[in-house]
Design a protein around this motif. Sequence first.
Motif, PDB file in Angstrom:
ATOM      1  N   SER A   1       0.827  -1.205   0.000  1.00  0.00           N
ATOM      2  CA  SER A   1       0.000   0.000   0.000  1.00  0.00           C
ATOM      3  C   SER A   1       0.862   1.256   0.000  1.00  0.00           C
ATOM      4  O   SER A   1       0.583   2.225  -0.728  1.00  0.00           O
ATOM      5  CB  SER A   1      -0.920  -0.009   1.226  1.00  0.00           C
ATOM      6  N   ALA A   2       1.930   1.264   0.802  1.00  0.00           N
ATOM      7  CA  ALA A   2       2.830   2.417   0.842  1.00  0.00           C
ATOM      8  C   ALA A   2       3.488   2.621  -0.513  1.00  0.00           C
ATOM      9  O   ALA A   2       3.669   3.761  -0.968  1.00  0.00           O
ATOM     10  CB  ALA A   2       3.882   2.217   1.928  1.00  0.00           C
ATOM     11  N   MET A   3       3.849   1.543  -1.169  1.00  0.00           N
ATOM     12  CA  MET A   3       4.451   1.629  -2.495  1.00  0.00           C
ATOM     13  C   MET A   3       3.457   2.219  -3.496  1.00  0.00           C
ATOM     14  O   MET A   3       3.807   3.081  -4.302  1.00  0.00           O
ATOM     15  CB  MET A   3       4.905   0.239  -2.952  1.00  0.00           C
ATOM     16  N   MET A   4       2.207   1.793  -3.407  1.00  0.00           N
ATOM     17  CA  MET A   4       1.203   2.281  -4.341  1.00  0.00           C
ATOM     18  C   MET A   4       0.920   3.767  -4.147  1.00  0.00           C
ATOM     19  O   MET A   4       0.926   4.547  -5.099  1.00  0.00           O
ATOM     20  CB  MET A   4      -0.089   1.492  -4.189  1.00  0.00           C
ATOM     21  N   TYR A   5       0.698   4.160  -2.869  1.00  0.00           N
ATOM     22  CA  TYR A   5       0.366   5.558  -2.615  1.00  0.00           C
ATOM     23  C   TYR A   5       1.570   6.485  -2.790  1.00  0.00           C
ATOM     24  O   TYR A   5       1.407   7.681  -2.999  1.00  0.00           O
ATOM     25  CB  TYR A   5      -0.224   5.719  -1.215  1.00  0.00           C
ATOM     26  N   GLY A   6       2.780   5.921  -2.729  1.00  0.00           N
ATOM     27  CA  GLY A   6       3.967   6.744  -2.860  1.00  0.00           C
ATOM     28  C   GLY A   6       4.555   6.801  -4.253  1.00  0.00           C
ATOM     29  O   GLY A   6       5.583   7.459  -4.470  1.00  0.00           O
ATOM     30  N   THR A   7       3.919   6.135  -5.215  1.00  0.00           N
ATOM     31  CA  THR A   7       4.443   6.092  -6.582  1.00  0.00           C
ATOM     32  C   THR A   7       3.412   6.696  -7.530  1.00  0.00           C
ATOM     33  O   THR A   7       2.337   6.121  -7.731  1.00  0.00           O
ATOM     34  CB  THR A   7       4.746   4.641  -7.008  1.00  0.00           C
ATOM     35  N   PRO A   8       3.705   7.846  -8.127  1.00  0.00           N
ATOM     36  CA  PRO A   8       2.720   8.522  -8.986  1.00  0.00           C
ATOM     37  C   PRO A   8       2.165   7.642 -10.104  1.00  0.00           C
ATOM     38  O   PRO A   8       0.959   7.684 -10.383  1.00  0.00           O
ATOM     39  CB  PRO A   8       3.508   9.713  -9.551  1.00  0.00           C
ATOM     40  N   SER A   9       3.022   6.859 -10.752  1.00  0.00           N
ATOM     41  CA  SER A   9       2.542   6.037 -11.867  1.00  0.00           C
ATOM     42  C   SER A   9       1.574   4.965 -11.389  1.00  0.00           C
ATOM     43  O   SER A   9       0.618   4.604 -12.093  1.00  0.00           O
ATOM     44  CB  SER A   9       3.714   5.391 -12.611  1.00  0.00           C
ATOM     45  N   LEU A  10       1.791   4.458 -10.176  1.00  0.00           N
ATOM     46  CA  LEU A  10       0.868   3.474  -9.626  1.00  0.00           C
ATOM     47  C   LEU A  10      -0.458   4.115  -9.240  1.00  0.00           C
ATOM     48  O   LEU A  10      -1.520   3.522  -9.441  1.00  0.00           O
ATOM     49  CB  LEU A  10       1.491   2.784  -8.412  1.00  0.00           C
ATOM     50  N   ARG A  11      -0.403   5.320  -8.698  1.00  0.00           N
ATOM     51  CA  ARG A  11      -1.648   6.025  -8.358  1.00  0.00           C
ATOM     52  C   ARG A  11      -2.475   6.267  -9.616  1.00  0.00           C
ATOM     53  O   ARG A  11      -3.696   6.090  -9.617  1.00  0.00           O
ATOM     54  CB  ARG A  11      -1.327   7.366  -7.676  1.00  0.00           C
ATOM     55  N   ALA A  12      -1.805   6.692 -10.687  1.00  0.00           N
ATOM     56  CA  ALA A  12      -2.526   6.963 -11.933  1.00  0.00           C
ATOM     57  C   ALA A  12      -3.129   5.694 -12.511  1.00  0.00           C
ATOM     58  O   ALA A  12      -4.281   5.683 -12.974  1.00  0.00           O
ATOM     59  CB  ALA A  12      -1.578   7.602 -12.947  1.00  0.00           C
ATOM     60  N   ARG A  13      -2.369   4.612 -12.455  1.00  0.00           N
ATOM     61  CA  ARG A  13      -2.860   3.348 -13.001  1.00  0.00           C
ATOM     62  C   ARG A  13      -4.004   2.790 -12.161  1.00  0.00           C
ATOM     63  O   ARG A  13      -4.960   2.219 -12.694  1.00  0.00           O
ATOM     64  CB  ARG A  13      -1.709   2.337 -13.056  1.00  0.00           C
ATOM     65  N   SER A  14      -3.921   2.979 -10.843  1.00  0.00           N
ATOM     66  CA  SER A  14      -5.003   2.494  -9.982  1.00  0.00           C
ATOM     67  C   SER A  14      -6.288   3.255 -10.255  1.00  0.00           C
ATOM     68  O   SER A  14      -7.389   2.691 -10.173  1.00  0.00           O
ATOM     69  CB  SER A  14      -4.615   2.605  -8.506  1.00  0.00           C
ATOM     70  N   ALA A  15      -6.165   4.538 -10.604  1.00  0.00           N
ATOM     71  CA  ALA A  15      -7.355   5.328 -10.940  1.00  0.00           C
ATOM     72  C   ALA A  15      -8.029   4.755 -12.189  1.00  0.00           C
ATOM     73  O   ALA A  15      -9.266   4.716 -12.277  1.00  0.00           O
ATOM     74  CB  ALA A  15      -6.976   6.785 -11.161  1.00  0.00           C
ATOM     75  N   GLU A  16      -7.231   4.304 -13.143  1.00  0.00           N
ATOM     76  CA  GLU A  16      -7.787   3.677 -14.343  1.00  0.00           C
ATOM     77  C   GLU A  16      -8.544   2.400 -13.982  1.00  0.00           C
ATOM     78  O   GLU A  16      -9.630   2.132 -14.497  1.00  0.00           O
ATOM     79  CB  GLU A  16      -6.681   3.360 -15.337  1.00  0.00           C
ATOM     80  N   LYS A  17      -7.951   1.592 -13.103  1.00  0.00           N
ATOM     81  CA  LYS A  17      -8.602   0.348 -12.680  1.00  0.00           C
ATOM     82  C   LYS A  17      -9.907   0.647 -11.945  1.00  0.00           C
ATOM     83  O   LYS A  17     -10.915  -0.052 -12.119  1.00  0.00           O
ATOM     84  CB  LYS A  17      -7.672  -0.448 -11.775  1.00  0.00           C
ATOM     85  N   HIS A  18      -9.896   1.699 -11.129  1.00  0.00           N
ATOM     86  CA  HIS A  18     -11.103   2.050 -10.390  1.00  0.00           C
ATOM     87  C   HIS A  18     -12.227   2.500 -11.322  1.00  0.00           C
ATOM     88  O   HIS A  18     -13.407   2.304 -11.019  1.00  0.00           O
ATOM     89  CB  HIS A  18     -10.796   3.143  -9.369  1.00  0.00           C
TER      90      HIS A  18
END
Length: 200
Positions: free
Chosen positions: A110-127
């Motif tokens: 979770s820390a890796m996801m919230y701390g990595t901009p590219s992961l945040r952007a990709r998670s928004a796509e999945k959502h």
Amino acid sequence: MPTEGLWSRTRRAVHDEISTVAMGLFLERGFEATTIDEIAAAAGISRRSFFRYFGTKEDVVLRHLAADGAVLRAALEQRPAEEDAWTALLRAFLGLERTSAPQEQLLKISAMMYGTPSLRARSAEKHRQWQDELLPEVRRRLVSAGEGPHAGVQARAVVAAAIACMDTAGEAWTHANGETPLGELLIAAFTAVAPVMTGA
């Protein structure tokens, strides 16, 4: 019910193995510091083979999100018919947060996801894909509750708000190092928005 073929089982096994190897490297070295070539080498495959299974590094970390959309939809559809859409969504999300994975590992991911901009952007796509899964049932509940001709846009707004609450709770849980239960934070976020969603 048809059985899974050998090719499908083999592909799924390789997919899982690459994911396990990659996640180990991400948690050890950091997401951005780990290259696709390093993942491929550690998994004993070529770079080309990696892209047969994953489109991007981000997809390795977020591979579960797409499947979670279908799980949420099924959970939402199974909620009692008399529940309003907002309450039914909360109960469905609370069911999703149950997992057998160790909390320490979940916190690192979770820390890796919230701390990595590219992961945040990709998670928004999945959502956004979750919205497509959840919209029909939310709209049905709104129509059953007597909502008028704008039930479609209302349903989309309700689902977007629910996903935002989940994301807010997840980030707060991560920043608190898991000391406050995720479910408690999720309920707090949903409760804060409930007066708007339910007209209470």
